[in-house]
Write a protein that holds these residues in place. Structure first.
Motif, PDB file in Angstrom:
ATOM      1  N   SER A   8      -2.045  16.255  -4.688  1.00  0.00           N
ATOM      2  CA  SER A   8      -1.632  14.853  -5.093  1.00  0.00           C
ATOM      3  C   SER A   8      -0.753  14.320  -4.561  1.00  0.00           C
TER       4      SER A   8
ATOM      5  N   PRO B 209       0.126  11.755  -0.450  1.00  0.00           N
ATOM      6  CA  PRO B 209       0.274  10.894   0.019  1.00  0.00           C
ATOM      7  C   PRO B 209       1.496  10.302  -0.218  1.00  0.00           C
TER       8      PRO B 209
ATOM      9  N   VAL C 212       2.582   8.750   3.363  1.00  0.00           N
ATOM     10  CA  VAL C 212       3.746   7.693   4.091  1.00  0.00           C
ATOM     11  C   VAL C 212       4.957   7.868   4.744  1.00  0.00           C
TER      12      VAL C 212
ATOM     13  N   ILE D 171       2.304   1.503  -3.148  1.00  0.00           N
ATOM     14  CA  ILE D 171       1.590   2.434  -4.054  1.00  0.00           C
ATOM     15  C   ILE D 171       0.990   3.490  -4.372  1.00  0.00           C
ATOM     16  N   LEU D 172       1.276   4.095  -2.711  1.00  0.00           N
ATOM     17  CA  LEU D 172       1.030   5.498  -2.710  1.00  0.00           C
ATOM     18  C   LEU D 172       2.295   6.556  -2.924  1.00  0.00           C
TER      19      LEU D 172
ATOM     20  N   GLY E 221       0.862  -0.811  -0.021  1.00  0.00           N
ATOM     21  CA  GLY E 221      -0.608  -0.084  -0.079  1.00  0.00           C
ATOM     22  C   GLY E 221       0.722   0.911  -0.098  1.00  0.00           C
ATOM     23  N   GLN E 222       1.720   1.108   0.723  1.00  0.00           N
ATOM     24  CA  GLN E 222       2.385   2.516   1.004  1.00  0.00           C
ATOM     25  C   GLN E 222       3.434   2.378  -0.063  1.00  0.00           C
TER      26      GLN E 222
ATOM     27  N   THR F 178       2.426   7.337  -6.867  1.00  0.00           N
ATOM     28  CA  THR F 178       1.725   8.328  -7.269  1.00  0.00           C
ATOM     29  C   THR F 178       2.633   9.638  -6.990  1.00  0.00           C
TER      30      THR F 178
END
Lengths: 267, 234
Positions: free
Chosen positions: B67, B70, B74, B8-9, B5-6, B12
């Motif tokens: 944007s 994220p 993290v 992926i974030l 998850g981290q 971005t």
């Protein structure tokens, strides 16, 4: 999982040098608060005379003169540099609420309120006051609008603080770990009432319920400042009294019989 | 612990940065940066003559404003991994990010409003423009404190294997000094500290860009090394 270093052998009464204090992060955060509040007070009062508030029914030349003052700009600069410390002062509440047995929803409510409050109650009004001094030459009606916007946003920002004091007060009252004294919880709910008292500033332009009025400013300030002082005294005690075994970076238990965890948590 | 998850974030962030760079290059207000010395009539004329360009970027800015959140989120997770006694630094960090992002959005709104009705009284357009610049350049206080919180979490981390190399903390402290001059932009209409000057504008934006790049690298490394390490819930 990474091993934590062995803790030094505890000896009662031995003063560890402050650098080796295990709670250093909490203490740094805590001591930033009196620094910030004093700076805030100096900037708002003797430097710029923003506080005590000017009257909403001041004459236009008075308003224009005030909005053009250079000290107001300097006040804005100092606050722009320092206002990041407001989140730290709010984080001090949050770190105690986290230790309580109540749901994380309480501290998340406070966090969201803190974020909103710092913008609508501090940053935005501050710039309203700086604009007139930055560019002299705006028409008096524009300056009066900025003056109104600034004071109303500072003193009339209600909801963000309502939710913070409600969540904070309730958390203290419901807490089974007794992190902060119960009477503080009731006192904090009383802070919610001061927000209600501030509501008429959006209507009154003179008298006790104007933004500089006896009730909405002086009386409310008296309640607010004393509460603020007392809350941080209680937080100081809470940090000091927090057992080392409870800390996030607590040294690993030397004995196989684990320490009984008496704190409760909920989802 | 699954760090997917981290990751992926974090990933971005590069497309977000690309969009910010695009917005910067295409924004008429920034190329070159509008001078604070312009009179209200000149400012109004500028906005009247660049409506499409300004509104386009205002809309884009509105969409991409959060944007980078994220990446900051993290960072907050990695701060809470540090072996400090509490999560106070994580909380302060999160609140600072929320406040700082809002300031950016307000700047964007003000520019958008100035271009929305270009026939407005020039005084009001000039006021909105001043407000926008104030909100865009000056509020460095929260970035400074959030970077300080991050640096403290690294300095106070008691782990034998640190999450971040120490120089990342030193770098964060350096950014505090490099960003501070922008707060003084509201005192000057010309010179290096004015909102279009080399200190308040160029240095601030360059520092921020380099900071995002460095943090992206450092966070990716930290997340990839996290393994099964558990975080403390904030």
């Amino acid at each position: 999982m990474a091993e934590l270093p062995k803790a030094p052998a505890p000896s009662a009464g031995q003063a560890t040098s402050w650098r080796r204090n295990r709670k250093l992060d909490q203490w740094i955060a805590f001591w930033s608060v009196p620094f910030f509040f004093n700076l805030f007070g100096l900037v708002f009062v003797p430097l710029s005379w923003m506080m005590p508030p000017r009257s909403p029914s001041s004459s236009t030349p008075h308003i224009v003169g005030f909005m053009h003052s250079h000290n107001l700009l300097i006040a804005c600069v100092i606050l722009t540099l320092a206002y990041g410390l407001a989140p730290v002062s709010n984080a001090c509440y949050l770190m105690q609420v986290k230790r309580m047995s109540v749901s994380p929803a309480f501290r998340y409510s406070m966090m969201i309120g803190a974020i909103t409050g710092a913008i609508v109650g501090m940053l935005f009004p501050m710039f309203c006051f700086g604009l007139g001094a930055f560019r002299p030459g705006y028409s008096p009606s524009v300056l009066t609008m900025l003056y109104d916007f600034g004071y109303l946003a500072f003193i009339g920002s209600l909801g963000c603080f309502c939710v913070m004091w409600m969540a904070f007060g309730l958390a203290i009252i419901l807490d089974e770990n007794n992190i902060l004294p119960k009477w503080l919880g009731y006192y904090t709910i009383w802070q919610y009432v001061t927000e209600l008292m501030a509501a008429p500033v959006w209507i009154a332009k003179s008298g006790p319920f104007a933004w500089n009025g006896l009730m909405t400013f002086w009386f409310a300030m008296m309640l607010y400042v004393s509460w603020q002082f007392i809350v941080y005294l209680c937080i100081y005690k809470a940090i000091k009294n927090q057992p080392e075994a409870e800390l996030d970076n607590a040294p690993p238990e030397p004995h196989p019989g684990a320490l009984e965890i008496t704190s409760k948590t909920s989802a | 612990m699954n760090t997917r998850g981290q990751r992926i974030l974090l990933w971005t962030a590069p497309p977000a940065v690309a969009l910010f760079v695009l917005a910067y290059l295409v924004f008429p207000v920034f190329s070159p940066p509008l001078s604070p010395t312009l009179t209200p009539d000149q400012v109004a004329a500028f906005f009247r003559g660049n409506v499409t360009g300004i509104l386009g970027v205002a809309i884009l800015g509105n969409l991409i404003a959060c944007s980078l959140v994220p990446l900051f989120a993290v960072t907050a997770v990695q701060i809470s991994r540090a072996a400090t006694s509490s999560t106070v630094l994580t909380y302060a960090y999160i609140i600072c990010v929320g406040v700082g992002t809002t300031a950016f959005i307000l700047a964007d709104y003000c520019w958008g409003m100035a271009a929305f009705r270009p026939d407005r009284d020039p005084q009001l357009i000039s006021l909105l423009n001043d407000m926008a610049w104030f909100f865009f350049i000056a509020p460095v206080g929260t970035i400074m404190v959030q970077n300080l919180c991050f640096a403290l979490s690294v300095y106070l981390d008691e782990r034998p294997e640190p999450i971040f190399p120490r120089w990342v903390a030193h770098f964060n402290v350096a950014t505090i000094a490099l960003l501070a001059p922008s707060a003084f932009s509201i005192l000057y209409k010309s010179g290096p500290l004015a909102w279009n000057g080399p200190l308040s504008f160029t240095l601030r934006l360059t520092t921020f860009a380099v900071y995002i790049a460095v943090m992206f690298w450092a966070l990716l490394r930290a997340v990839n090394h996290q393994g099964d390490d558990r975080v403390v819930l904030a």
